[in-house]
Design a protein around this motif. Structure first.
Motif, PDB file in Angstrom:
ATOM      1  N   ILE A  66       2.934   1.694   4.507  1.00 60.92           N
ATOM      2  CA  ILE A  66       1.485   2.061   4.544  1.00 60.92           C
ATOM      3  C   ILE A  66       0.677   1.798   3.090  1.00 60.92           C
ATOM      4  O   ILE A  66      -0.601   1.359   2.949  1.00 60.92           O
ATOM      5  CB  ILE A  66       1.113   3.540   4.775  1.00 60.92           C
ATOM      6  N   HIS A  67       1.556   1.767   1.991  1.00 55.98           N
ATOM      7  CA  HIS A  67       0.767   1.652   0.557  1.00 55.98           C
ATOM      8  C   HIS A  67       0.134   0.549   0.572  1.00 55.98           C
ATOM      9  O   HIS A  67      -0.842   0.021  -0.081  1.00 55.98           O
ATOM     10  CB  HIS A  67       1.830   2.061  -0.500  1.00 55.98           C
ATOM     11  N   ARG A  68       0.725  -0.734   1.294  1.00 56.66           N
ATOM     12  CA  ARG A  68       0.093  -1.959   1.358  1.00 56.66           C
ATOM     13  C   ARG A  68      -1.125  -1.927   2.149  1.00 56.66           C
ATOM     14  O   ARG A  68      -2.078  -2.636   1.659  1.00 56.66           O
ATOM     15  CB  ARG A  68       0.878  -2.735   1.996  1.00 56.66           C
ATOM     16  N   VAL A  69      -1.335  -1.151   3.135  1.00 59.30           N
ATOM     17  CA  VAL A  69      -2.520  -0.983   3.912  1.00 59.30           C
ATOM     18  C   VAL A  69      -3.714  -0.521   2.893  1.00 59.30           C
ATOM     19  O   VAL A  69      -4.940  -0.673   2.899  1.00 59.30           O
ATOM     20  CB  VAL A  69      -2.520  -0.287   5.275  1.00 59.30           C
ATOM     21  N   PHE A  74      -8.369  -0.629  -0.753  1.00 59.46           N
ATOM     22  CA  PHE A  74      -8.667  -0.506  -2.183  1.00 59.46           C
ATOM     23  C   PHE A  74      -9.304  -2.031  -2.501  1.00 59.46           C
ATOM     24  O   PHE A  74     -10.241  -1.967  -3.251  1.00 59.46           O
ATOM     25  CB  PHE A  74      -7.547  -0.214  -3.014  1.00 59.46           C
ATOM     26  N   ASN A  75      -8.646  -3.025  -2.409  1.00 58.64           N
ATOM     27  CA  ASN A  75      -8.902  -4.106  -2.799  1.00 58.64           C
ATOM     28  C   ASN A  75     -10.372  -4.639  -2.364  1.00 58.64           C
ATOM     29  O   ASN A  75     -11.253  -5.494  -2.856  1.00 58.64           O
ATOM     30  CB  ASN A  75      -7.903  -5.308  -2.804  1.00 58.64           C
ATOM     31  N   GLY A  91      -0.957  -1.501 -14.242  1.00 63.01           N
ATOM     32  CA  GLY A  91      -0.914  -2.199 -13.121  1.00 63.01           C
ATOM     33  C   GLY A  91       0.562  -2.536 -12.431  1.00 63.01           C
ATOM     34  O   GLY A  91       0.576  -3.292 -11.311  1.00 63.01           O
ATOM     35  N   GLY A  92       1.488  -1.943 -13.002  1.00 68.81           N
ATOM     36  CA  GLY A  92       2.760  -1.868 -12.472  1.00 68.81           C
ATOM     37  C   GLY A  92       3.134  -3.161 -11.896  1.00 68.81           C
ATOM     38  O   GLY A  92       3.233  -4.301 -12.697  1.00 68.81           O
ATOM     39  N   THR A  93       3.650  -3.501 -10.795  1.00 66.35           N
ATOM     40  CA  THR A  93       4.085  -4.990 -10.456  1.00 66.35           C
ATOM     41  C   THR A  93       3.129  -5.799  -9.840  1.00 66.35           C
ATOM     42  O   THR A  93       3.374  -6.653  -9.419  1.00 66.35           O
ATOM     43  CB  THR A  93       5.199  -4.632  -9.297  1.00 66.35           C
ATOM     44  N   GLY A  94       1.748  -5.160  -9.989  1.00 64.53           N
ATOM     45  CA  GLY A  94       0.688  -6.488  -9.853  1.00 64.53           C
ATOM     46  C   GLY A  94      -0.334  -6.406  -8.522  1.00 64.53           C
ATOM     47  O   GLY A  94      -0.925  -7.344  -8.501  1.00 64.53           O
ATOM     48  N   ASP A  95       0.058  -5.430  -7.496  1.00 66.94           N
ATOM     49  CA  ASP A  95      -0.507  -5.787  -6.247  1.00 66.94           C
ATOM     50  C   ASP A  95      -2.091  -5.907  -6.485  1.00 66.94           C
ATOM     51  O   ASP A  95      -2.514  -6.527  -5.714  1.00 66.94           O
ATOM     52  CB  ASP A  95       0.025  -4.642  -5.306  1.00 66.94           C
ATOM     53  N   ILE A 259      -3.294  11.934   2.432  1.00 62.53           N
ATOM     54  CA  ILE A 259      -2.158  11.492   1.591  1.00 62.53           C
ATOM     55  C   ILE A 259      -2.688  10.934   0.270  1.00 62.53           C
ATOM     56  O   ILE A 259      -1.985  11.116  -0.785  1.00 62.53           O
ATOM     57  CB  ILE A 259      -1.092  10.721   2.563  1.00 62.53           C
ATOM     58  N   ALA A 260      -3.504   9.844   0.593  1.00 61.43           N
ATOM     59  CA  ALA A 260      -4.075   9.158  -0.585  1.00 61.43           C
ATOM     60  C   ALA A 260      -5.545   9.230  -0.490  1.00 61.43           C
ATOM     61  O   ALA A 260      -6.019   9.499   0.392  1.00 61.43           O
ATOM     62  CB  ALA A 260      -3.514   7.959  -0.748  1.00 61.43           C
ATOM     63  N   ALA A 261      -6.124   8.919  -1.534  1.00 61.83           N
ATOM     64  CA  ALA A 261      -7.597   8.839  -1.502  1.00 61.83           C
ATOM     65  C   ALA A 261      -8.028   7.648  -2.792  1.00 61.83           C
ATOM     66  O   ALA A 261      -7.182   7.391  -3.662  1.00 61.83           O
ATOM     67  CB  ALA A 261      -8.171  10.145  -1.931  1.00 61.83           C
ATOM     68  N   ILE A 262      -9.305   7.024  -2.333  1.00 60.19           N
ATOM     69  CA  ILE A 262     -10.002   6.110  -3.488  1.00 60.19           C
ATOM     70  C   ILE A 262     -11.082   6.835  -3.893  1.00 60.19           C
ATOM     71  O   ILE A 262     -11.887   7.244  -3.117  1.00 60.19           O
ATOM     72  CB  ILE A 262     -10.445   4.934  -2.590  1.00 60.19           C
ATOM     73  N   HIS A 263     -11.025   7.232  -4.990  1.00 60.91           N
ATOM     74  CA  HIS A 263     -12.234   7.484  -5.807  1.00 60.91           C
ATOM     75  C   HIS A 263     -12.988   6.352  -6.775  1.00 60.91           C
ATOM     76  O   HIS A 263     -12.126   5.545  -7.226  1.00 60.91           O
ATOM     77  CB  HIS A 263     -11.737   8.622  -6.681  1.00 60.91           C
TER      78      HIS A 263
END
Length: 268
Positions: A66-69, A74-75, A91-95, A259-263
């Motif tokens: 689900i993190h990909r969704v 987000f993008n 940035g981690g692994t760049g997604d 579970i997650a949120a965009i601020h």
């Protein structure tokens, strides 16, 4: 994305951290432990040194993909444009950076405090052909080595909760934004659906550490990751932190029941 501060007035409780003593002026949280502030960064670095090579695999397993969704949402909210410059923190692994470039965004600077994570992201960028309009730098998000008012967008995705001084990160993000620039954060948050809370807690504290042990050979790192989510500010608290840092038109959108949120917030 609409203003989505609408939320359940009686959100489901999270697992309550054990009594390890509150973080004070000289201490901070490392999962459920209170540790001296100067020790958190080396501890977090050790966690991500351990998981870097299997980070993407574990993210898929941890979130059932689900993190990909969430990152696509987000993008889309980031709204890449050719004339805008992106600073991607943690940035981690760049997604997020790759989503920005694939969406037609302008030059990007992908950063992470962890060299191993950044190396994985750099290798992925090369494999995908992102060799122009992209730079890499090891950066502590609490002390960004960029001039004031120098970028159009600042992002941090699943990284803010691992920072020692979260307010410093938000203030630094605002500092480097140009007027009219925007800071966006994607992070795990507070579950707002009562029926989901016990399932989510069981998944976090029983399944994830076991998977970490079996797949990444590192149970403790994934135990920390689960605990760090519970210690992170809820949606309203983080929104207030954005405002306190001087950002305007602050809003958030809960994802997957909280579970997650965009601020997000703007520098005006």
């Amino acid at each position: 994305m609409t203003d989505n501060a609408l939320h359940d007035p009686d959100p489901a409780p999270h697992a309550i951290p054990p009594s390890s003593g509150p973080a004070g002026e000289d201490t901070t949280d490392f999962g459920y432990r209170a540790v001296p502030k100067e020790e958190k960064k080396p501890l977090v670095r050790a966690v991500f040194d351990s998981v870097a090579s299997r980070y993407d695999v574990m993210n898929d397993l941890m979130s059932l993909g689900i993190h990909r969704v969430w990152k696509r949402i987000f993008n889309a909210e980031l709204a890449p444009q050719p004339g805008l410059k992106l600073l991607d923190l943690a940035g981690g692994t760049g997604d997020v950076t790759f989503g920005w470039l694939a969406g037609g965004g302008g030059p990007a600077l992908m950063t992470d405090i962890n060299e191993k994570m950044l190396a994985v992201g750099r290798d992925r960028a090369i494999a995908r052909g992102y060799i122009t309009d992209l730079d890499f730098c090891v950066v502590d998000a609490e002390q960004i080595p960029l001039p004031d008012r120098s970028v159009d967008r600042v992002t941090i995705s699943f990284g803010l909760r691992n920072c020692t001084d979260k307010m410093a990160v938000i203030r630094e993000a605002r500092r480097v934004l140009k007027p009219g620039g925007r800071f966006l954060c994607l992070e795990f948050s507070r579950v707002q659906v009562a029926a989901l809370a016990p399932v989510y807690d069981a998944w976090s504290f029983k399944v994830l550490p076991t998977m970490g042990s079996l797949i990444a050979k590192d149970r403790e790192s994934y135990q920390y990751l689960a605990e760090s989510i519970r210690m992170f500010p809820d949606q309203e608290t983080l929104a207030d932190m954005f405002r306190e840092a001087g950002l305007s038109h602050v809003r958030y959108q809960s994802l997957s029941g909280g579970i997650a949120a965009i601020h997000s917030g703007w520098r005006l």
